[in-house]
Design an enzyme around this catalytic site. Structure first.
Site, PDB file in Angstrom:
ATOM      1  N   ASP A  22       0.870  -1.185   0.000  1.00 25.30           N
ATOM      2  CA  ASP A  22       0.000   0.000   0.000  1.00 25.30           C
ATOM      3  C   ASP A  22       0.905   1.233   0.000  1.00 25.30           C
ATOM      4  OD1 ASP A  22      -2.437   1.548   0.217  1.00 25.30           O
ATOM      5  OD2 ASP A  22      -1.970   1.868   2.312  1.00 25.30           O
ATOM      6  N   TYR A  26      -0.953   8.569  -2.540  1.00 26.59           N
ATOM      7  CA  TYR A  26      -1.011   8.316  -3.978  1.00 26.59           C
ATOM      8  C   TYR A  26      -2.227   9.009  -4.617  1.00 26.59           C
ATOM      9  CZ  TYR A  26       2.368   4.368  -4.063  1.00 26.59           C
ATOM     10  OH  TYR A  26       3.474   3.572  -4.014  1.00 26.59           O
ATOM     11  N   GLY A  27      -3.244   9.222  -3.800  1.00 20.41           N
ATOM     12  CA  GLY A  27      -4.565   9.612  -4.303  1.00 20.41           C
ATOM     13  C   GLY A  27      -4.618  10.801  -5.249  1.00 20.41           C
ATOM     14  N   CYS A  55      -4.244  -1.602  -2.091  1.00 22.03           N
ATOM     15  CA  CYS A  55      -4.426  -0.163  -2.286  1.00 22.03           C
ATOM     16  C   CYS A  55      -5.312  -0.001  -3.521  1.00 22.03           C
ATOM     17  CB  CYS A  55      -3.059   0.484  -2.519  1.00 22.03           C
ATOM     18  SG  CYS A  55      -3.123   2.227  -2.962  1.00 22.03           S
ATOM     19  N   CYS A  74     -11.118   2.909  -0.024  1.00 21.95           N
ATOM     20  CA  CYS A  74      -9.677   3.144   0.161  1.00 21.95           C
ATOM     21  C   CYS A  74      -9.310   2.283   1.361  1.00 21.95           C
ATOM     22  CB  CYS A  74      -9.427   4.624   0.454  1.00 21.95           C
ATOM     23  SG  CYS A  74      -7.758   4.988   1.040  1.00 21.95           S
ATOM     24  N   THR A  75      -8.174   1.591   1.281  1.00 23.90           N
ATOM     25  CA  THR A  75      -7.861   0.638   2.355  1.00 23.90           C
ATOM     26  C   THR A  75      -7.523   1.328   3.687  1.00 23.90           C
ATOM     27  OG1 THR A  75      -5.607   0.492   1.479  1.00 23.90           O
ATOM     28  CG2 THR A  75      -7.160  -1.245   0.835  1.00 23.90           C
TER      29      THR A  75
END
Ligand code: DGL
Length: 283
Positions: free
Chosen positions: A17, A49-50, A80, A193-194
């Site tokens: 992730d 990362y989003g 992820c 989202c994790t």
């Protein structure tokens, strides 16, 4: 390029992730497959990362998968949603013989169970714009006449990474958002989202306190079931007989690697996993 996969049942399962969010998937796996060994890669150097470009997310994903492959993993979970949205296909192309499991928000079961015909998916901008999710909307939501509201708050991932202080503005915004979802007659919230399952209890408390009727779901359990069935099919499940740790009635420690380590990380990881989890850090 043809790269052989590790066919040893005692080899570890790799998880990746951008940060600690994938630990929510690890918790399901460790419960369902307790005799397995696990190696976790947190790309804390590039978190979050989003908001990143798709090519950048793809490149980071390939670096992480390559690292886990070199650790001898028999299967890799891209834990992820954002990395799966842009890196899963490329990773499978580079490692065609390695089972790689990716994540997509659990929108399908929410759509099929919704009574109001309106559900919300909470995820990063990358996941919300990605093909995997939008394909589910086209294939499942549209034919079922279900409206899907996409919700994104850039502060949610940093909030989880910092230990979710309940007095913060992010927590306050989330409380208000739950009310707004209810006003729109949304009956399912999908945690896409994790990182988000770690505030599931916070959401459920809020839903109960406001006496709302709303379900909160995520993909963690389904991923653990998928991993189990893939390993079983390939005869790669670790067994207590061939696992030294389990013969001694002890779980293997979670091996944890972070691309950038800082002093707070251990405290946050332990809080999310519980004090009893054995962790071995790799630098
Ligand atoms: N946990 C990640 C996901 O499932 C993303 C968090 C981020 O780096 O923005 O999308």
């Amino acid at each position: 390029m043809s790269i052989a996969a590790n066919k040893d049942g005692n080899a570890p399962i790799g998880l990746f992730d951008s940060g600690i969010g994938g630990l929510s998937v690890y918790l399901h796996l460790a419960q369902q497959l307790p005799v397995e060994r696990y190696i976790y890669y947190a790309d804390t150097l590039h978190l979050p990362y989003g908001d990143r470009e798709s090519k950048e997310i793809e490149a980071f994903t390939l670096t992480a998968v390559d690292w886990l492959y070199k650790q001898g993993c028999k299967l890799i979970v891209i834990a992820c949603n954002s990395a799966s949205a842009y890196g899963l296909d490329a990773a499978r192309r580079c490692y065609p013989h390695l089972p790689i499991v990716g994540l997509v928000p659990a929108l399908k079961p929410a759509i099929l169970a919704s009574k109001s015909g309106h559900v919300a998916v909470l995820a990063t901008k990358a996941t919300l714009n990605g093909m995997l999710l939008n394909q589910v909307i086209a294939d499942i939501a549209l034919p079922n006449q279900t409206e899907v509201t996409k919700y994104f708050d850039p502060q949610l991932v940093p909030w989880v990474e910092s230990g979710m202080p309940e007095t913060s503005e992010t927590a306050q915004r989330l409380r208000q958002q739950v009310r707004a979802f209810a006003t729109d007659d949304i009956d399912y919230l999908v945690l896409g989202c994790t990182h988000y399952p770690f505030f599931r209890a916070f959401l459920v408390d809020e839903i109960n306190a406001q006496q709302l009727s709303m379900q909160v779901i995520d993909s963690g359990q389904a991923i653990a079931t998928r991993v189990q069935s893939l390993l079983a099919k390939q005869n790669l499940l670790a067994t207590p007989e061939n696992s030294i740790a389990c013969r001694n009635d002890k779980k293997h420690p979670l091996v944890f690697y972070a691309s950038k380590y800082d002093d707070r990380l251990d405290g946050v990881v332990r809080r999310l996993l519980g004090a009893q989890t054995q962790i071995e850090y790799v630098f």
